[in-house]
Design an enzyme around this catalytic site. Structure first.
Site, PDB file in Angstrom:
ATOM      1  N   TYR A  47      74.754  -2.621 -34.031  1.00  0.00           N
ATOM      2  CA  TYR A  47      74.414  -3.159 -32.716  1.00  0.00           C
ATOM      3  C   TYR A  47      73.458  -2.178 -31.999  1.00  0.00           C
ATOM      4  CZ  TYR A  47      74.790  -4.645 -27.897  1.00  0.00           C
ATOM      5  OH  TYR A  47      74.493  -5.047 -26.624  1.00  0.00           O
TER       6      TYR A  47
ATOM      7  N   ARG B  28      91.967   2.568 -10.783  1.00  0.00           N
ATOM      8  CA  ARG B  28      91.150   3.103 -11.879  1.00  0.00           C
ATOM      9  C   ARG B  28      92.048   3.484 -13.054  1.00  0.00           C
ATOM     10  NH1 ARG B  28      89.716   8.128 -11.519  1.00  0.00           N
ATOM     11  NH2 ARG B  28      88.937   8.000  -9.383  1.00  0.00           N
TER      12      ARG B  28
HETATM   13  C1  LIG Z   1      77.464  -6.851 -27.357  1.00  0.00           C
HETATM   14  C2  LIG Z   1      77.970  -5.917 -28.369  1.00  0.00           C
HETATM   15  C3  LIG Z   1      78.367  -4.621 -28.033  1.00  0.00           C
HETATM   16  C4  LIG Z   1      78.226  -4.059 -26.627  1.00  0.00           C
HETATM   17  O1  LIG Z   1      79.046  -4.718 -25.730  1.00  0.00           O
HETATM   18  P1  LIG Z   1      78.713  -4.930 -24.164  1.00  0.00           P
HETATM   19  O2  LIG Z   1      79.893  -5.694 -23.699  1.00  0.00           O
HETATM   20  O3  LIG Z   1      77.421  -5.683 -24.091  1.00  0.00           O
HETATM   21  O4  LIG Z   1      78.590  -3.573 -23.573  1.00  0.00           O
HETATM   22  C5  LIG Z   1      78.872  -3.816 -29.022  1.00  0.00           C
HETATM   23  N1  LIG Z   1      78.992  -4.256 -30.301  1.00  0.00           N
HETATM   24  C6  LIG Z   1      78.602  -5.494 -30.661  1.00  0.00           C
HETATM   25  C7  LIG Z   1      78.747  -5.909 -32.088  1.00  0.00           C
HETATM   26  C8  LIG Z   1      78.078  -6.365 -29.719  1.00  0.00           C
HETATM   27  O5  LIG Z   1      77.684  -7.583 -30.096  1.00  0.00           O
END
Ligand SMILES: *Cc1c(COP(=O)(O)O)cnc(C)c1O
Length: 380
Positions: free
Chosen positions: A98, A46
């Site tokens: 996002y 971890r």
């Molecule tokens: C997909 C995405 C995230 C989140 O990432 P995950 O790997 O799905 O947790 C954050 N920021 C942007 C711009 C994304 O496209």
């Protein structure tokens, strides 16, 4: 060492024991010590694992950074940066964000006493007017999702520095192949490595990358304490994806630009959003801040929700799916999919209207992609 070389070689020295050219994947949770408290730098996976360390070394080099920490997802990486804030601190972010990040800000941070204010424009003044004595972090995503506006990282970072505020840039859309926020003055980079960095739509991951080495300590402490660490196989797959990042990004940009030009002015399309198109409002900034427009193209169709829905389900090569950044092309109807959790009146005010389509343009032959979109347009 140049970027494309670093993608292949950093963290990838041959195994000193066997000579294996590709370093082994370290499937171990624990490490045998020489004596209590004396080992080879690893204790429990971890906290640290050699396959993860190799990936972090590579990301550090690619982003011109001093350190990186990898996570089990982009959202876990976002949480790690937010863990540096305390109740009463606040964040300023751009409104077109996002969705998962918005959900963290509103449903995890806000109930814990950390409020976010959202800039309604992309100019420095739009951010400046929201700053007050509680502001500790400015959160940028550029290009934004799904409207592909750009924010001037250098200008916002200068403003933040003059006020003693940290800047975090979500660099998922551009990747270090197209945009290097730390070199423009940002303090943190957050990645969903799930997207272009790993690049094959087969592994979820994230990373935090920092300019100042002292910033990594709280991030590593959070990782060690809260968990959210990626497994060794995920790190291996991400690193394997990185080896072709420059090639893939070049192909994504070329295909996306070709599709954007092809669809501009076409019957059935009201407008095409792509950062390097001549009529894009942020084109000059795109040329200054990025080296390529990226792989995402957004479209506004003539017609409403139903016509747009029909278009999205009529493509064959473009899979109707959330996410982005893989070698295969995807199509997304934000109003019904990625941005459906935002109330319609808020969505409309932001420009995420029912006729908006987001394409994640893959690296297939562009002629096949054009034909696929033509047939879908004919199906409306
Ligand atoms: C997909 C995405 C995230 C989140 O990432 P995950 O790997 O799905 O947790 C954050 N920021 C942007 C711009 C994304 O496209």
């Amino acid at each position: 060492m140049k970027f494309a070389t670093a993608c292949i070689h950093v963290g990838q020295d041959p195994d000193p024991i066997t000579g294996a050219t590709i370093p082994p994947v370290h499937f171990t949770t624990t490490y045998t010590l020489d004596a209590p408290g004396e080992g080879k730098g690893f204790v429990y996976s971890r906290s640290a694992n050699p396959t993860r360390i190799a990936l972090e070394a590579c990301l550090t080099t690619l982003e011109n950074a001093s350190a990186a920490s990898s996570f089990s997802s982009g959202c876990a990486a976002t949480m790690a940066v937010l863990s540096t804030l305390r109740p009463g601190d606040s964040i300023v972010a751009y409104a077109d964000l996002y969705g998962g990040t918005y959900r963290i800000f509103e449903n995890i941070s806000r109930p814990n006493g950390i409020n976010t204010k959202y800039a309604q424009g992309t100019g420095v003044a739009d951010f400046e007017q929201l700053i007050d004595s509680t502001t500790k972090l400015i959160w940028l995503e550029t290009p934004t999702n799904p409207l592909l506006r750009l924010i001037d990282i250098e200008a916002v970072s200068q403003l933040a520095k003059s006020r003693g505020i940290a800047v975090a840039v979500d660099n998922t859309f551009a990747t270090p192949a197209l945009q290097q926020p730390l070199s423009l003055g940002a303090d943190y980079i957050v990645h969903s490595t799930t997207k272009y960095i790993a690049g094959h739509s087969d592994v979820i991951g994230g990373a935090v990358v920092v300019k100042d080495a002292s910033l990594i300590e709280p991030i590593l402490f959070y990782l060690k304490s809260a968990g959210g660490c990626p497994g060794p196989m995920d790190c291996y797959m991400t690193q394997r994806g990185i080896k072709t990042l420059p090639l893939r990004m070049r192909a994504h940009c070329a295909n996306a630009r070709a599709i954007a030009e092809y669809l501009s002015g076409r019957k059935g399309i009201a407008s095409v959003l792509y950062p390097t198109l001549p009529d894009h409002p942020d084109r000059a900034l795109a040329e200054k801040q990025m080296c390529g427009g990226g792989g995402i193209v957004s479209l506004l169709l003539d017609g409403g929700f139903d016509a747009t829905s029909r278009f999205c389900k009529s493509t064959k090569l473009f899979s109707l799916a959330e996410s982005l950044g893989g070698v295969e092309s995807l199509i997304n109807h934000p109003a019904r999919m990625t941005h459906a959790s935002i109330p319609k009146n808020v969505r409309d005010a932001q420009g995420i209207t029912d006729n908006l389509v987001r394409l994640s343009v893959g690296i297939e032959d562009v002629d096949d992609l054009k034909e696929d979109l033509d047939k879908a347009l004919a199906a409306i």
